[in-house]
Design a protein around this motif. Structure first.
Motif, PDB file in Angstrom:
ATOM      1  N   ARG A 149      -3.550 -10.445   3.033  1.00  0.00           N
ATOM      2  CA  ARG A 149      -3.326 -10.003   4.417  1.00  0.00           C
ATOM      3  C   ARG A 149      -4.506 -10.424   5.297  1.00  0.00           C
ATOM      4  O   ARG A 149      -5.613 -10.661   4.798  1.00  0.00           O
ATOM      5  CB  ARG A 149      -3.106  -8.489   4.471  1.00  0.00           C
ATOM      6  CG  ARG A 149      -4.321  -7.639   4.258  1.00  0.00           C
ATOM      7  CD  ARG A 149      -4.159  -6.271   4.917  1.00  0.00           C
ATOM      8  NE  ARG A 149      -5.084  -5.279   4.396  1.00  0.00           N
ATOM      9  CZ  ARG A 149      -6.366  -5.209   4.722  1.00  0.00           C
ATOM     10  NH1 ARG A 149      -6.914  -6.147   5.495  1.00  0.00           N
ATOM     11  NH2 ARG A 149      -7.117  -4.246   4.241  1.00  0.00           N
ATOM     12  N   VAL A 168      -3.160  -2.679  -4.045  1.00  0.00           N
ATOM     13  CA  VAL A 168      -3.972  -1.509  -3.706  1.00  0.00           C
ATOM     14  C   VAL A 168      -3.498  -0.958  -2.358  1.00  0.00           C
ATOM     15  O   VAL A 168      -2.873  -1.691  -1.581  1.00  0.00           O
ATOM     16  CB  VAL A 168      -5.467  -1.922  -3.632  1.00  0.00           C
ATOM     17  CG1 VAL A 168      -6.380  -0.730  -3.419  1.00  0.00           C
ATOM     18  CG2 VAL A 168      -5.868  -2.680  -4.887  1.00  0.00           C
ATOM     19  N   GLY A 227      -0.897  -4.241   2.485  1.00  0.00           N
ATOM     20  CA  GLY A 227       0.220  -4.863   3.189  1.00  0.00           C
ATOM     21  C   GLY A 227       1.552  -4.867   2.440  1.00  0.00           C
ATOM     22  O   GLY A 227       2.420  -5.677   2.743  1.00  0.00           O
TER      23      GLY A 227
HETATM   24  N1  LIG Z   1       0.416  -9.932   6.718  1.00  0.00           N
HETATM   25  C1  LIG Z   1       0.013  -9.005   7.577  1.00  0.00           C
HETATM   26  N2  LIG Z   1      -0.074  -9.302   8.862  1.00  0.00           N
HETATM   27  C2  LIG Z   1      -0.486  -8.419   9.758  1.00  0.00           C
HETATM   28  N3  LIG Z   1      -0.838  -7.147   9.456  1.00  0.00           N
HETATM   29  C3  LIG Z   1      -0.777  -6.780   8.184  1.00  0.00           C
HETATM   30  C4  LIG Z   1      -0.351  -7.664   7.166  1.00  0.00           C
HETATM   31  N4  LIG Z   1      -0.375  -7.029   5.996  1.00  0.00           N
HETATM   32  C5  LIG Z   1      -0.802  -5.775   6.251  1.00  0.00           C
HETATM   33  N5  LIG Z   1      -1.029  -5.609   7.552  1.00  0.00           N
HETATM   34  C6  LIG Z   1      -1.504  -4.375   8.181  1.00  0.00           C
HETATM   35  O1  LIG Z   1      -2.341  -3.696   7.255  1.00  0.00           O
HETATM   36  C7  LIG Z   1      -2.173  -2.311   7.339  1.00  0.00           C
HETATM   37  C8  LIG Z   1      -1.837  -1.736   5.964  1.00  0.00           C
HETATM   38  O2  LIG Z   1      -0.627  -2.272   5.567  1.00  0.00           O
HETATM   39  P1  LIG Z   1       0.496  -1.452   4.782  1.00  0.00           P
HETATM   40  O3  LIG Z   1       0.679  -0.097   5.335  1.00  0.00           O
HETATM   41  O4  LIG Z   1       1.670  -2.303   4.677  1.00  0.00           O
HETATM   42  O5  LIG Z   1      -0.257  -1.312   3.391  1.00  0.00           O
HETATM   43  P2  LIG Z   1       0.328  -0.752   2.017  1.00  0.00           P
HETATM   44  O6  LIG Z   1      -0.129  -1.669   0.980  1.00  0.00           O
HETATM   45  O7  LIG Z   1       1.770  -0.527   2.148  1.00  0.00           O
HETATM   46  O8  LIG Z   1      -0.463   0.615   1.905  1.00  0.00           O
HETATM   47  P3  LIG Z   1      -0.024   1.930   1.110  1.00  0.00           P
HETATM   48  O9  LIG Z   1       0.030   1.566  -0.307  1.00  0.00           O
HETATM   49  O10 LIG Z   1      -1.099   2.900   1.423  1.00  0.00           O
HETATM   50  O11 LIG Z   1       1.295   2.316   1.676  1.00  0.00           O
HETATM   51  C9  LIG Z   1      -1.100  -2.074   8.347  1.00  0.00           C
HETATM   52  O12 LIG Z   1      -1.669  -1.739   9.578  1.00  0.00           O
HETATM   53  C10 LIG Z   1      -0.392  -3.402   8.469  1.00  0.00           C
HETATM   54  O13 LIG Z   1       0.167  -3.618   9.726  1.00  0.00           O
END
Ligand SMILES: Nc1ncnc2c1ncn2[C@@H]1O[C@H](COP(=O)(O)OP(=O)(O)OP(=O)(O)O)[C@@H](O)[C@H]1O
Length: 750
Positions: A10, A114, A118
């Protein structure tokens, strides 16, 4: 085919600094270009996008936390850097799976990583068109392709999409299409069904358009457990599983396949999350399930016999390595140093997952039989067997039915079917799969699918095609019948089991009661025995060997096989006899209570002793209440006092003759005082007084004289001849009564 693992890195978040970036992609050494490929640079953006997608090296590099100069490199099927858009990722990794899905393969897509790397962004994405994640794009692709199939078949083939959506929160499964208020504490149970894990009681929503999907999906996501943590403002606290069931119905077969899109919760380092208690519980559950997943991956890699799928619901559902079809793992990574250790751990798991082989097997299609004219309307109007058979025969061509119904000799054949336990063709909604040649002929038929019905009609007349004549109603009938039979048998066996359990319980209760009684009885008997022993010791200490002997003898039955006690009794007996023999020239043999009469004559001493004994008896009373119920205590039945005549004593000869072996120590104490004929002692007994004591002693002396007169031994003795042996006997003496005896007893008790 092995699990396809793709890594997605990300971009930096606002709070993160470019200087902290540690991840690199590509094969080149630590050059600025590869660093750029992660953090992004708007100038030649499109060039780098393509470069990233075409980066055939597909390597992610991360420095060794213990030695910055060293790098770990992990190779995956593809690596996507921060500049890669949602559309590009989808086109490269997910879109190709839609074709497989509609060809009957199951597809599993899951995001792993983790917290805050993202995963949700990748799977669900944002609200804008460009930000939409894998899931809405997948559905969009499915609908687009479905319309094409329907169009190409000119309406002959239909595609039906149904959704299920659930979360695994704290290792419990909850339907996300149901509002949280409807959840039960235990969640929905899992069952194994033909090698697949299914969630029982999960709702399935038919969903015909993308718009409908978006509404359903958005609504359901409001039911998902998410919270703000220090590492992610919208952290998923559960694993979310969206099931897209695609049913393709063509004239000859039905194909069902499922796409599972899973947004796993992210592993968390709770030293960094600063989670509160509730978040910690969630976190523990998330970490545990991810740990089990890593263990499963390792076990599969090591080809271990036991894969711990069942140790968490998530791994059981994911069934990595056991599921058929295609599996794509999207490994989400954060590029910064603060994630370094977690990133290495994720990279390791993903690297091992890449080696897991999955069987690329398509789901069995369900082939359709010839169409039936009517379906039984309802279960309530069930037809009898014969009539049903007739309805089945309706499907046979009339001449064939006639032929088979009548044999050559004119006898009609059986008009009913015989149900047997032999393997039947596939039931329920899955209709029989025809033999290969038939399928070939159908598919080769120039007229295409519509010709199937007419082509199959004559088969009904063939003897081997007998089973083809099962109508849907008939099959349903048979299934119902079988199910009812099984349920009836189960109900009966359950009832008999409950009766057995009840009987067993009763028996057990009885046995327990008996055991308790036995234990209590043993305890009581033991306490009584111990009291006798104590008394015996006290008598012995005072030099009253005969009394001690008697007490030991009374104690003996309570301690069978006690050799020490037997030895003691024998020794005491010996001593008593020797003593008696030594005393013989001076005194005649004693009466039945013998040495009990050897109480000291000194009144003060006796009083002190009596008080001491009384005190001991009190102790005995506390330890063994049985002593208070002296069997020989006369119950005052009438006001009539026993006559103090010698002749009247003979009215109760059994009391005189039968010395009660279970005579209590208190009784023995009173009797020993009485038999001592010592007025000074007797008057100290409660309710006696000097006058009564003298009268009692006179009476006893009188009795002595009488018994001397009645015996013809002629031997002269200073010792008293007559002995009072029970309280009953005492109560019949002159000047004594039941009340006096009761008073004496209470005096000893008091
Ligand atoms: N490829 C990407 N482009 C832009 N923003 C991103 C990208 N990947 C992640 N983000 C941003 O990073 C942040 C964390 O992402 P996300 O909530 O999807 O994480 P997660 O892995 O699902 O976390 P959790 O396991 O805690 O749910 C968010 O604000 C999201 O918008």
């Amino acid at each position: 085919m092995s699990v396809r693992v793709v890594a997605r890195i990300r971009p930096l978040l606002k709070s993160e600094r470019e200087a902290d970036v540690i991840l690199r992609t590509g094969s080149s050494a630590t050059d600025s270009k590869s660093r750029h490929s992660i953090i992004g640079d708007k100038s030649d953006k499109s060039d780098r996008k393509l470069a990233a997608l075409r980066d055939r090296d597909n390597v992610v590099r991360i420095p060794n936390p213990k030695n910055e100069g060293e790098e770990y490199a992990f190779q995956f099927n593809s690596v996507y850097d921060a500049e890669v858009s949602q559309q590009e990722l989808f086109d490269a990794e997910v879109s190709p799976t839609i074709k497989h899905l509609l060809n009957g393969f199951d597809v599993t897509l899951f995001a792993y990583g983790v917290t805050g790397t993202g995963k949700t962004h990748t799977m669900r994405g944002g609200k804008t068109l460009a930000d939409r994640g894998v899931i809405p794009r997948l559905l969009s692709g499915i609908y687009r392709r479905s319309r094409k199939i329907e169009k190409d078949s000119e309406g002959e083939t239909t595609v039906h999409v149904a959704l299920s959506y659930y979360e695994i929160y704290n290792d419990k499964v909850y339907d996300l299409f149901e509002p949280p208020e409807k959840r039960t504490m235990s969640g929905l149970p899992l069952r194994d069904n033909g090698g697949k894990t299914i969630v029982c009681g999960l709702s399935e929503k038919p969903c015909t358009t993308l718009k409908e999907f978006e509404q359903l999906y958005d609504q359901a996501n409001t039911n998902r457990s998410t919270s703000a943590t220090k590492l992610n403002a919208h952290s998923s606290r559960s694993h979310a599983v969206l099931g897209v069931k695609v049913t393709i119905t063509s004239p000859d077969k039905v194909r069902v396949s499922t796409a599972s899109a899973i947004d796993l919760a992210g592993s968390e380092d709770n030293r960094r999350t600063e989670n509160d208690k509730e978040r910690m519980v969630e976190s523990a559950s998330i970490n545990k399930s991810l740990f089990v997943l890593a263990q499963c991956v390792e076990a599969i890699n090591k080809k271990q016999h036991r894969i711990p799928y069942r140790e968490s619901k998530m791994t059981r559902i994911l069934s990595l390595g056991q599921n058929n079809g295609l599996t794509v793992m999207i490994l989400n990574l954060a590029p910064v140093r603060s994630y370094q250790l977690d990133t290495i751990s994720s990279l390791n798991v993903a690297n091992r997952t890449r080696k897991i082989e999955v069987r690329e097997v398509e789901n069995d299609p369900m082939f359709k039989g010839p169409a039936r004219p009517s379906i039984r309307p309802s279960m309530g109007t069930r037809q009898p067997l014969r009539a049903l058979t007739a309805s089945v025969n309706v499907n046979m061509p009339a001449p064939a039915a006639k032929d088979s119904a009548e044999k050559e000799d004119g006898k009609p054949v059986k008009a009913f079917s015989v149900y047997s336990d032999k393997p039947q063709p596939k039931l329920i909604s899955q209709l029989r799969k025809p033999e290969a040649p038939k399928r070939t002929s159908i598919s080769n038929a120039p007229s295409g699918l519509p010709s199937l019905k007419t082509a199959r009609q004559p088969l009904g007349a063939q003897p081997t095609a007998r089973h083809d004549d099962f109508s849907a109603a008939r099959i349903e009938e048979m299934v119902e019948r079988k199910v009812e039979e099984i349920l009836a048998v189960r109900a009966v066996s359950e009832q008999s089991r409950q009766t057995q359990v009840h009987e067993l319980n009763e028996q057990l209760q009885k046995r327990l009661a008996l055991l308790e009684q036995r234990i209590e009885g043993t305890e009581d008997a033991r306490a009584e025995g111990l009291s006798y022993l104590l008394m015996a010791k006290q008598h012995q200490a005072r030099g009253e060997d005969s009394s001690a002997l008697r007490m030991y003898q009374l104690a003996a039955p309570h301690f069978p096989h006690n050799e020490k006690l037997v030895g003691k009794i024998a020794a005491l007996k010996e001593r008593v006899h020797t003593k008696a023999w030594e005393e013989k020239p001076h005194s005649p043999p004693k009466g039945r209570l013998g040495s009990m009469l050897s109480l000291k004559k000194d009144a003060t001493q006796t009083l002190g002793k009596r008080q001491a004994e009384s005190h001991e008896y009190d102790y005995m009373d506390q330890t063994h209440t049985g002593f208070s119920s002296d069997e020989d205590v006369p119950r005052p039945r009438h006001k009539k006092r026993a006559a103090a005549k010698l002749g009247q004593i003979e009215e109760a000869p059994e009391l005189l003759d039968n010395e009660d072996p279970s005579i209590s120590p208190r009784t023995m104490h009173i009797l020993s005082i009485i038999n001592s004929r010592d007025v000074s002692q007797i008057k100290l007994l409660k309710g006696v007084g000097a006058k009564k004591a003298e009268a009692l002693v006179d009476c006893l002396c009188e009795m002595d004289q009488t018994s001397l007169d009645t015996t013809d031994s002629g031997s002269v003795s200073d010792q008293p001849q007559f002995q009072v042996n029970s309280l009953a006997q005492l109560s019949q003496l002159k000047g004594v009564g039941v009340k006096t005896v009761e008073n004496m007893r209470q005096g000893v008790l008091a």
